[in-house]
Design an enzyme around this catalytic site. Structure first.
Site, PDB file in Angstrom:
ATOM      1  N   ARG A   6      18.594  56.567  47.418  1.00  0.00           N
ATOM      2  CA  ARG A   6      19.311  56.560  48.717  1.00  0.00           C
ATOM      3  C   ARG A   6      19.735  55.175  49.178  1.00  0.00           C
ATOM      4  NH1 ARG A   6      15.815  60.625  48.923  1.00  0.00           N
ATOM      5  NH2 ARG A   6      16.766  62.649  49.289  1.00  0.00           N
ATOM      6  N   LYS A  21      34.340  49.434  49.578  1.00  0.00           N
ATOM      7  CA  LYS A  21      34.564  50.729  48.912  1.00  0.00           C
ATOM      8  C   LYS A  21      33.995  50.617  47.507  1.00  0.00           C
ATOM      9  CE  LYS A  21      39.109  51.727  49.430  1.00  0.00           C
ATOM     10  NZ  LYS A  21      40.242  52.630  49.177  1.00  0.00           N
ATOM     11  N   GLU A  74      48.389  41.539  43.767  1.00  0.00           N
ATOM     12  CA  GLU A  74      47.728  41.975  45.013  1.00  0.00           C
ATOM     13  C   GLU A  74      47.825  40.888  46.090  1.00  0.00           C
ATOM     14  OE1 GLU A  74      46.628  44.988  45.767  1.00  0.00           O
ATOM     15  OE2 GLU A  74      46.739  45.865  43.762  1.00  0.00           O
ATOM     16  N   LYS A  80      42.583  41.249  53.892  1.00  0.00           N
ATOM     17  CA  LYS A  80      42.006  42.555  53.553  1.00  0.00           C
ATOM     18  C   LYS A  80      40.842  42.886  54.480  1.00  0.00           C
ATOM     19  CE  LYS A  80      40.364  45.823  50.261  1.00  0.00           C
ATOM     20  NZ  LYS A  80      39.971  46.204  48.929  1.00  0.00           N
ATOM     21  N   GLU A 116      39.120  54.069  56.462  1.00  0.00           N
ATOM     22  CA  GLU A 116      40.468  54.364  55.981  1.00  0.00           C
ATOM     23  C   GLU A 116      41.191  55.463  56.749  1.00  0.00           C
ATOM     24  OE1 GLU A 116      40.852  55.328  51.792  1.00  0.00           O
ATOM     25  OE2 GLU A 116      42.218  53.649  51.618  1.00  0.00           O
ATOM     26  N   ARG A 146      44.042  50.666  57.551  1.00  0.00           N
ATOM     27  CA  ARG A 146      43.748  50.384  56.153  1.00  0.00           C
ATOM     28  C   ARG A 146      44.825  50.922  55.208  1.00  0.00           C
ATOM     29  NH1 ARG A 146      37.644  50.174  53.837  1.00  0.00           N
ATOM     30  NH2 ARG A 146      38.170  49.438  51.787  1.00  0.00           N
ATOM     31  N   ASN A 198      47.884  50.128  51.103  1.00  0.00           N
ATOM     32  CA  ASN A 198      48.477  50.944  50.033  1.00  0.00           C
ATOM     33  C   ASN A 198      49.919  50.560  49.750  1.00  0.00           C
ATOM     34  OD1 ASN A 198      46.139  52.436  49.693  1.00  0.00           O
ATOM     35  ND2 ASN A 198      46.725  53.927  51.255  1.00  0.00           N
ATOM     36  N   HIS A 222      51.604  51.044  46.415  1.00  0.00           N
ATOM     37  CA  HIS A 222      50.718  51.855  45.578  1.00  0.00           C
ATOM     38  C   HIS A 222      51.215  53.286  45.359  1.00  0.00           C
ATOM     39  CE1 HIS A 222      48.147  48.420  45.891  1.00  0.00           C
ATOM     40  NE2 HIS A 222      47.216  48.980  45.152  1.00  0.00           N
ATOM     41  N   HIS A 243      50.861  53.983  41.710  1.00  0.00           N
ATOM     42  CA  HIS A 243      49.972  55.005  41.132  1.00  0.00           C
ATOM     43  C   HIS A 243      50.759  56.003  40.295  1.00  0.00           C
ATOM     44  CE1 HIS A 243      46.580  54.276  44.270  1.00  0.00           C
ATOM     45  NE2 HIS A 243      46.376  53.582  43.175  1.00  0.00           N
ATOM     46  N   HIS A 266      47.374  47.510  36.425  1.00  0.00           N
ATOM     47  CA  HIS A 266      47.470  47.993  37.807  1.00  0.00           C
ATOM     48  C   HIS A 266      48.400  47.084  38.626  1.00  0.00           C
ATOM     49  CE1 HIS A 266      46.249  49.801  41.568  1.00  0.00           C
ATOM     50  NE2 HIS A 266      45.902  48.613  42.039  1.00  0.00           N
TER      51      HIS A 266
HETATM   52  N1  LIG Z   1      36.880  49.169  45.482  1.00  0.00           N
HETATM   53  C1  LIG Z   1      38.075  48.728  45.818  1.00  0.00           C
HETATM   54  O1  LIG Z   1      38.395  48.551  46.995  1.00  0.00           O
HETATM   55  C2  LIG Z   1      39.062  48.427  44.729  1.00  0.00           C
HETATM   56  C3  LIG Z   1      40.270  47.779  45.048  1.00  0.00           C
HETATM   57  C4  LIG Z   1      41.135  47.459  44.005  1.00  0.00           C
HETATM   58  C5  LIG Z   1      40.797  47.805  42.689  1.00  0.00           C
HETATM   59  N2  LIG Z   1      39.626  48.457  42.437  1.00  0.00           N
HETATM   60  C6  LIG Z   1      39.248  48.822  41.068  1.00  0.00           C
HETATM   61  O2  LIG Z   1      39.148  47.638  40.286  1.00  0.00           O
HETATM   62  C7  LIG Z   1      39.331  48.001  38.928  1.00  0.00           C
HETATM   63  C8  LIG Z   1      40.161  46.958  38.255  1.00  0.00           C
HETATM   64  O3  LIG Z   1      39.492  45.726  38.338  1.00  0.00           O
HETATM   65  P1  LIG Z   1      39.823  44.500  37.359  1.00  0.00           P
HETATM   66  O4  LIG Z   1      41.284  44.328  37.305  1.00  0.00           O
HETATM   67  O5  LIG Z   1      38.961  43.406  37.764  1.00  0.00           O
HETATM   68  O6  LIG Z   1      39.456  45.102  35.924  1.00  0.00           O
HETATM   69  P2  LIG Z   1      38.152  45.032  35.013  1.00  0.00           P
HETATM   70  O7  LIG Z   1      36.918  45.017  35.786  1.00  0.00           O
HETATM   71  O8  LIG Z   1      38.332  46.140  34.013  1.00  0.00           O
HETATM   72  O9  LIG Z   1      38.330  43.630  34.282  1.00  0.00           O
HETATM   73  C9  LIG Z   1      39.430  43.408  33.423  1.00  0.00           C
HETATM   74  C10 LIG Z   1      38.979  42.877  32.063  1.00  0.00           C
HETATM   75  O10 LIG Z   1      38.607  41.513  32.198  1.00  0.00           O
HETATM   76  C11 LIG Z   1      37.315  41.310  31.619  1.00  0.00           C
HETATM   77  N3  LIG Z   1      36.721  40.218  32.376  1.00  0.00           N
HETATM   78  C12 LIG Z   1      36.153  40.241  33.584  1.00  0.00           C
HETATM   79  N4  LIG Z   1      35.879  39.015  34.002  1.00  0.00           N
HETATM   80  C13 LIG Z   1      36.265  38.169  33.043  1.00  0.00           C
HETATM   81  C14 LIG Z   1      36.277  36.749  32.902  1.00  0.00           C
HETATM   82  N5  LIG Z   1      35.845  35.946  33.892  1.00  0.00           N
HETATM   83  N6  LIG Z   1      36.779  36.221  31.751  1.00  0.00           N
HETATM   84  C15 LIG Z   1      37.265  37.016  30.762  1.00  0.00           C
HETATM   85  N7  LIG Z   1      37.304  38.355  30.852  1.00  0.00           N
HETATM   86  C16 LIG Z   1      36.816  38.925  31.982  1.00  0.00           C
HETATM   87  C17 LIG Z   1      36.622  42.642  31.747  1.00  0.00           C
HETATM   88  O11 LIG Z   1      35.575  42.761  30.796  1.00  0.00           O
HETATM   89  C18 LIG Z   1      37.776  43.602  31.477  1.00  0.00           C
HETATM   90  O12 LIG Z   1      37.978  43.731  30.094  1.00  0.00           O
HETATM   91  C19 LIG Z   1      39.953  49.382  38.919  1.00  0.00           C
HETATM   92  O13 LIG Z   1      38.995  50.311  38.479  1.00  0.00           O
HETATM   93  C20 LIG Z   1      40.302  49.635  40.372  1.00  0.00           C
HETATM   94  O14 LIG Z   1      40.219  50.989  40.729  1.00  0.00           O
HETATM   95  C21 LIG Z   1      38.756  48.759  43.422  1.00  0.00           C
END
Ligand SMILES: NC(=O)c1ccc[n+]([C@@H]2O[C@H](COP(=O)([O-])OP(=O)(O)OC[C@H]3O[C@@H](n4cnc5c(N)ncnc54)[C@H](O)[C@@H]3O)[C@@H](O)[C@H]2O)c1
Length: 347
Positions: free
Chosen positions: A108, A130, A172, A214, A224, A228, A232, A235, A239, A250
């Site tokens: 929990r 989130k 972003e 943000k 949201e 918030r 988007n 997006h 998406h 992305h």
């Molecule tokens: N929670 C939220 O509010 C929110 C907002 C935007 C995106 N997201 C989520 O974030 C995710 C995408 O995140 P991301 O773009 O960071 O992708 P990711 O976490 O998949 O990282 C991208 C790649 O970079 C590698 N990596 C990470 N740090 C590194 C570093 N310092 N040096 C070399 N390689 C490195 C990872 O292993 C991976 O292969 C999606 O799942 C998306 O839905 C969440």
């Protein structure tokens, strides 16, 4: 280093921009810390946290599942983790989403924090509280709203990131500038080469300013319901593009989506032609795509199945100027205008 406190419903979160991963232990309890990280980050930076037990997960969006979370729960049970432990997610958005969700639900809820290792995660994913995973083709459909205790954003870690991942994060940042900060947009226009060269002070400014935007939006709307939704921007089409193909990151898909939304804003007389040209040029100069070969019909079909659709309306985020936006409730049949607007963009 710059720090920012983000207010949450249950607890506050401290964002530490410019802090080094080497100072990690200053923010952690003496013991009872478990790290969740991915295999790339563990290989590159594991030496900075090898004093703690580590749960390593794979990489990529495909592992953002309840199956991965269940495997984490099992490892934590085997380590006899209880509610007195602290969970530290070290990685990009995928790790932070999974670690935050696992920590928020195991027994929990355990306290947790992040070291954000991608630009996208520093400017977006780890800010806002989130946390969640995907179910089948539904992205982020299972999750929690819960703030980490802290997020460390160390610009040094970005030096090992592949260029496309940097661009994904910069996309972003452009989004934050377009919806809320005309000054940030002008800054980006002149700092493109420095941003692409990962100049420390430029990255710190971009990460900090993005986080302020943000978190400001999230603070006024933690669950949201209204404000918030502005986040988007870009997006809806972004998406839809991600549903049609996996060739774009992305950030690249969102860049095309931002052009569509800006072009529709121009068609509706909300922004001027020169403003649209500035937006397209900034994205192009950064090396982000501004158009796509995906067919109009395919995009429209994918867009109409977006989870943000409510009844027969779609909430589009449109610009009223660079740095000002508005959520516009639009009948679903008119949403095709967004895709059609892509056809008018200046090449
Ligand atoms: N929670 C939220 O509010 C929110 C907002 C935007 C995106 N997201 C989520 O974030 C995710 C995408 O995140 P991301 O773009 O960071 O992708 P990711 O976490 O998949 O990282 C991208 C790649 O970079 C590698 N990596 C990470 N740090 C590194 C570093 N310092 N040096 C070399 N390689 C490195 C990872 O292993 C991976 O292969 C999606 O799942 C998306 O839905 C969440």
């Amino acid at each position: 280093m710059k720090s920012l406190t983000i207010k949450g419903n249950k607890s506050d979160s401290k964002l530490l921009v410019g802090e080094s991963i080497q100072n990690l232990r200053l923010y952690l309890p003496e013991n009872r810390v478990v790290v969740i990280t991915d295999s790339n980050v563990n290989r590159l930076y594991g030496r900075n946290f090898n004093q703690y037990p580590v749960i390593e997960i794979g990489t990529g969006e495909k592992i953002k599942t309840l199956g991965t979370v269940a495997a984490i729960y099992e490892e934590m049970l085997a380590m006899e983790v209880d509610r007195s432990w602290f969970v530290l997610g070290i990685g990009g958005g995928v790790v932070c989403d999974i670690a935050g969700f696992a920590a928020s639900t195991f027994m929990r809820g355990l306290k947790f924090g992040f070291v954000s290792t991608t630009l996208l995660s520093q400017v977006d994913a780890s800010v806002g509280g989130k946390n969640g995973v995907n179910l089948d083709s539904f992205k982020n459909i299972i999750g929690t709203f819960n703030q980490p205790q802290f997020v460390i954003c160390d610009p040094e870690l970005l030096k090992t990131l592949p260029q496309r991942e940097i661009l994904s994060g910069l996309g972003e940042v452009v989004k934050h500038a377009l919806i809320a900060d005309q000054e940030l947009f002008s800054y980006l226009e002149v700092k493109v080469p420095d941003a692409l060269d990962l100049k420390g002070e430029v990255l710190e400014y971009l990460v900090y300013t993005s986080a302020v935007i943000k978190s400001g939006t999230v603070n006024s709307d933690e669950t949201e319901k209204g404000e918030r939704r502005k986040l988007n921007f870009g997006h809806t089409v972004g998406h839809a593009i991600e549903k049609c193909t996996s060739i774009y990151t992305h950030g690249e898909a969102v860049a095309i989506g931002m052009v569509a939304a800006a072009a529709l804003s121009k068609q509706q007389g909300r922004i001027s032609d020169p403003e649209l040209v500035r937006i397209v040029n900034l994205l192009k100069n950064l090396g982000l795509p501004v158009t796509t070969d995906i067919s109009r019909d395919e995009l429209i079909r994918a867009m109409r199945h977006d989870k943000k659709r409510e009844a027969s309306y779609i909430d589009l985020v449109l610009l009223n100027a660079i740095g000002k936006c508005e959520v516009v409730r639009t009948p679903i049949e008119e949403s095709a205008d967004l895709v059609n607007a892509l056809l008018i963009i200046p090449q």
